[in-house]
Design a protein around this motif. Structure first.
Motif, PDB file in Angstrom:
ATOM      1  N   ASP A 126      36.254  45.906  30.806  1.00 34.14           N
ATOM      2  CA  ASP A 126      35.479  45.337  31.924  1.00 34.14           C
ATOM      3  C   ASP A 126      33.987  45.400  31.585  1.00 34.14           C
ATOM      4  OD1 ASP A 126      37.791  44.990  33.432  1.00 34.14           O
ATOM      5  OD2 ASP A 126      37.572  46.901  34.493  1.00 34.14           O
ATOM      6  N   ALA A 127      33.568  46.550  31.053  1.00 34.29           N
ATOM      7  CA  ALA A 127      32.147  46.719  30.708  1.00 34.29           C
ATOM      8  C   ALA A 127      31.749  45.680  29.660  1.00 34.29           C
ATOM      9  CB  ALA A 127      31.901  48.136  30.183  1.00 34.29           C
ATOM     10  N   ALA A 128      32.619  45.462  28.680  1.00 33.23           N
ATOM     11  CA  ALA A 128      32.314  44.485  27.615  1.00 33.23           C
ATOM     12  C   ALA A 128      32.105  43.090  28.215  1.00 33.23           C
ATOM     13  CB  ALA A 128      33.446  44.467  26.591  1.00 33.23           C
ATOM     14  N   LYS A 129      32.964  42.709  29.181  1.00 31.37           N
ATOM     15  CA  LYS A 129      32.832  41.378  29.801  1.00 31.37           C
ATOM     16  C   LYS A 129      31.477  41.241  30.495  1.00 31.37           C
ATOM     17  CE  LYS A 129      37.774  40.884  30.807  1.00 31.37           C
ATOM     18  NZ  LYS A 129      38.784  40.824  31.873  1.00 31.37           N
ATOM     19  N   ALA A 130      31.087  42.283  31.232  1.00 31.49           N
ATOM     20  CA  ALA A 130      29.815  42.222  31.973  1.00 31.49           C
ATOM     21  C   ALA A 130      28.637  42.122  31.006  1.00 31.49           C
ATOM     22  CB  ALA A 130      29.676  43.444  32.875  1.00 31.49           C
ATOM     23  N   LEU A 131      28.713  42.840  29.887  1.00 33.93           N
ATOM     24  CA  LEU A 131      27.626  42.766  28.900  1.00 33.93           C
ATOM     25  C   LEU A 131      27.580  41.370  28.272  1.00 33.93           C
ATOM     26  CD1 LEU A 131      28.169  46.236  27.184  1.00 33.93           C
ATOM     27  CD2 LEU A 131      26.346  45.613  28.783  1.00 33.93           C
ATOM     28  N   LEU A 132      28.754  40.819  27.988  1.00 26.20           N
ATOM     29  CA  LEU A 132      28.798  39.496  27.348  1.00 26.20           C
ATOM     30  C   LEU A 132      28.140  38.424  28.208  1.00 26.20           C
ATOM     31  CD1 LEU A 132      32.390  39.431  25.797  1.00 26.20           C
ATOM     32  CD2 LEU A 132      30.214  39.437  24.568  1.00 26.20           C
ATOM     33  N   VAL A 133      28.310  38.514  29.551  1.00 25.08           N
ATOM     34  CA  VAL A 133      27.665  37.496  30.393  1.00 25.08           C
ATOM     35  C   VAL A 133      26.189  37.800  30.616  1.00 25.08           C
ATOM     36  CG1 VAL A 133      29.752  36.682  31.565  1.00 25.08           C
ATOM     37  CG2 VAL A 133      28.430  38.559  32.573  1.00 25.08           C
ATOM     38  N   GLY A 134      25.738  38.993  30.213  1.00 29.06           N
ATOM     39  CA  GLY A 134      24.300  39.251  30.260  1.00 29.06           C
ATOM     40  C   GLY A 134      23.847  40.456  31.057  1.00 29.06           C
ATOM     41  N   ALA A 135      24.776  41.327  31.488  1.00 25.30           N
ATOM     42  CA  ALA A 135      24.355  42.525  32.233  1.00 25.30           C
ATOM     43  C   ALA A 135      23.641  43.487  31.288  1.00 25.30           C
ATOM     44  CB  ALA A 135      25.563  43.219  32.844  1.00 25.30           C
ATOM     45  N   ASP A 136      22.610  44.166  31.808  1.00 26.51           N
ATOM     46  CA  ASP A 136      21.939  45.214  31.026  1.00 26.51           C
ATOM     47  C   ASP A 136      22.668  46.539  31.177  1.00 26.51           C
ATOM     48  OD1 ASP A 136      19.443  43.772  30.095  1.00 26.51           O
ATOM     49  OD2 ASP A 136      19.442  43.346  32.244  1.00 26.51           O
ATOM     50  N   VAL A 137      23.230  46.751  32.362  1.00 21.77           N
ATOM     51  CA  VAL A 137      24.040  47.949  32.596  1.00 21.77           C
ATOM     52  C   VAL A 137      25.245  47.566  33.452  1.00 21.77           C
ATOM     53  CG1 VAL A 137      22.153  49.644  32.495  1.00 21.77           C
ATOM     54  CG2 VAL A 137      22.732  48.589  34.691  1.00 21.77           C
ATOM     55  N   VAL A 138      26.277  48.423  33.408  1.00 22.69           N
ATOM     56  CA  VAL A 138      27.394  48.272  34.344  1.00 22.69           C
ATOM     57  C   VAL A 138      27.437  49.534  35.176  1.00 22.69           C
ATOM     58  CG1 VAL A 138      28.708  46.803  32.797  1.00 22.69           C
ATOM     59  CG2 VAL A 138      29.114  49.266  32.758  1.00 22.69           C
ATOM     60  N   MET A 139      27.737  49.377  36.465  1.00 24.46           N
ATOM     61  CA  MET A 139      27.782  50.527  37.365  1.00 24.46           C
ATOM     62  C   MET A 139      29.220  50.765  37.819  1.00 24.46           C
ATOM     63  SD  MET A 139      24.361  50.130  39.610  1.00 24.46           S
ATOM     64  CE  MET A 139      22.756  50.380  38.849  1.00 24.46           C
ATOM     65  N   MET A 140      29.566  52.017  37.982  1.00 23.32           N
ATOM     66  CA  MET A 140      30.947  52.339  38.353  1.00 23.32           C
ATOM     67  C   MET A 140      30.990  53.327  39.510  1.00 23.32           C
ATOM     68  SD  MET A 140      32.396  52.872  34.513  1.00 23.32           S
ATOM     69  CE  MET A 140      34.053  53.153  35.023  1.00 23.32           C
TER      70      MET A 140
END
Ligand SMILES: Cc1cc2nc3c(=O)[nH]c(=O)nc-3n(C[C@H](O)[C@H](O)[C@H](O)COP(=O)(O)O)c2cc1C
Length: 338
Positions: free
Chosen positions: A255-269
């Motif tokens: 999930d984190a990889a997908k968010a980074l691929l679309v351009g997120a700088d961080v993922v929050m959980m």
């Protein structure tokens, strides 16, 4: 070794994995456990203006009533923990977290009045917060108030807080906006350094026995990541210098990889950490590192944004053009009855 470093709100982080506001970030012990498991930053639970005001008023009433009825009774009052009441609880937690943690501490505010937003943001900055997150969580239920007026109210809050603090400012947005990209741009123009997409709205349920309204907090699952994925993908190129955080539905390293691929700088959980405990972060990080290495990405920076709207091989996938195709892709799981 894959380089996981990233920057969020101008703060250098060892990885893109951040613990978002939840009961887990409300205690020093669990904050330390989150840091030990790899959280690169933490967001403390929101200071809710109505809650802290109510606590302060209650305390005031109790003291007044006691003092007026039995003036001599003040001598017998047990030593009250003023530190744990009203805004002081949040000040104390922010200061203690800053003292004990080496990762950045982000304080979150949810105000009800313009002066409240500003006052509490300043208080959290003074307590040592590395950044402030404005939690714009409100239900727009006034039939006389237009969407434009609600959004103007939010923008005024962002402007006022920006003018009153020096630390970086993030704004956690609702997904229920009339024109998300337009509003996101205006929030950034009003002074936000970063956007957190999206807040999760909790839907109340009805108890059929008591006929009462039941508050329901259900944890998310990975499917809910698709809403932030679409919007981060679209906003990444529109707001190239704004920090973007993905929240809602990040449960695994994939999930984190997908968010980074679309351009997120961080993922929050939050949900995944409440469900599995802080140590889950270690597994998420290992899975993310494994996925990046398998695809020959040497760093998070290299992977970030490679599937954003602008760079995607099929940009229509983010927009309406994909709507028909998506509907047409449905396959019944079983034969429909005649
Ligand atoms: C029990 C609970 C408490 C939360 N408290 C806050 C809060 O104080 N402030 C806030 O901005 N979000 C709060 N959230 C929302 C989370 O920070 C997060 O944005 C949301 O749960 C979606 O992320 P997830 O899918 O990883 O759970 C809370 C969520 C839960 C489940």
């Amino acid at each position: 070794m894959t380089d996981l470093h990233t920057t969020y709100l101008g703060l250098p982080l060892r990885s893109p994995l951040v613990a978002s506001a939840s009961p887990l970030t409300g205690h020093l012990e669990s904050l330390l456990a989150l840091q030990r498991s790899g959280a690169a930053a933490v967001v403390l639970p929101s200071l809710f203006e109505e809650e802290v005001e109510e606590e302060s008023l209650r305390l005031h009433d109790q003291l007044e009533t006691g003092a007026l009825s039995f003036p001599e009774a003040t001598d017998f009052f047990p030593a009250l923990e003023f530190d744990d009441i009203g805004p002081m609880r949040h000040v104390k937690l922010t200061a203690a977290a800053k003292d004990a943690l080496s990762v950045p501490v982000i304080a979150s505010i949810n105000g009800t009045t313009p002066s409240g937003w500003v006052h509490y943001a300043q208080l959290m900055q003074e307590a040592g917060a590395d950044a402030i997150e404005l939690n714009l969580y409100a239900v727009a239920a006034d039939p006389w108030r237009s969407g434009a007026s609600v959004e103007d109210g939010y923008l005024e809050v962002v402007r006022l807080v920006r003018g009153a603090i020096d630390v970086p400012l993030a704004v956690k947005l609702s997904p229920y906006l009339s024109s998300t990209a337009h509003f996101a741009r205006r929030v950034v123009e009003a002074g936000a350094d970063g956007l957190v997409l999206f807040n999760r709205f909790y839907q109340p349920d009805i108890d059929l026995d008591t006929l009462g309204v039941l508050p329901r907090v259900e944890l998310s699952d990975s499917r809910e990541l698709r809403l932030p994925l679409r919007w981060i993908g679209i906003l990444r190129t529109q707001l190239p210098t704004t920090s973007l955080a993905a929240t809602t539905g990040v449960h695994s390293g994939l999930d984190a990889a997908k968010a980074l691929l679309v351009g997120a700088d961080v993922v929050m959980m939050t949900s995944a950490l409440l469900r599995h405990g802080p140590a889950h972060l270690t597994r998420v990080e290992a899975e993310l590192v494994g996925w990046l290495a398998e695809r020959d990405y040497v760093s998070v920076a290299q992977a970030r944004g490679s599937t954003s709207h602008h760079k995607a091989t099929d940009p229509a996938g983010f927009e309406r053009a994909n709507y028909l195709r998506t509907l047409a892709s449905y396959r019944p799981v079983q034969q429909l009855p005649d």
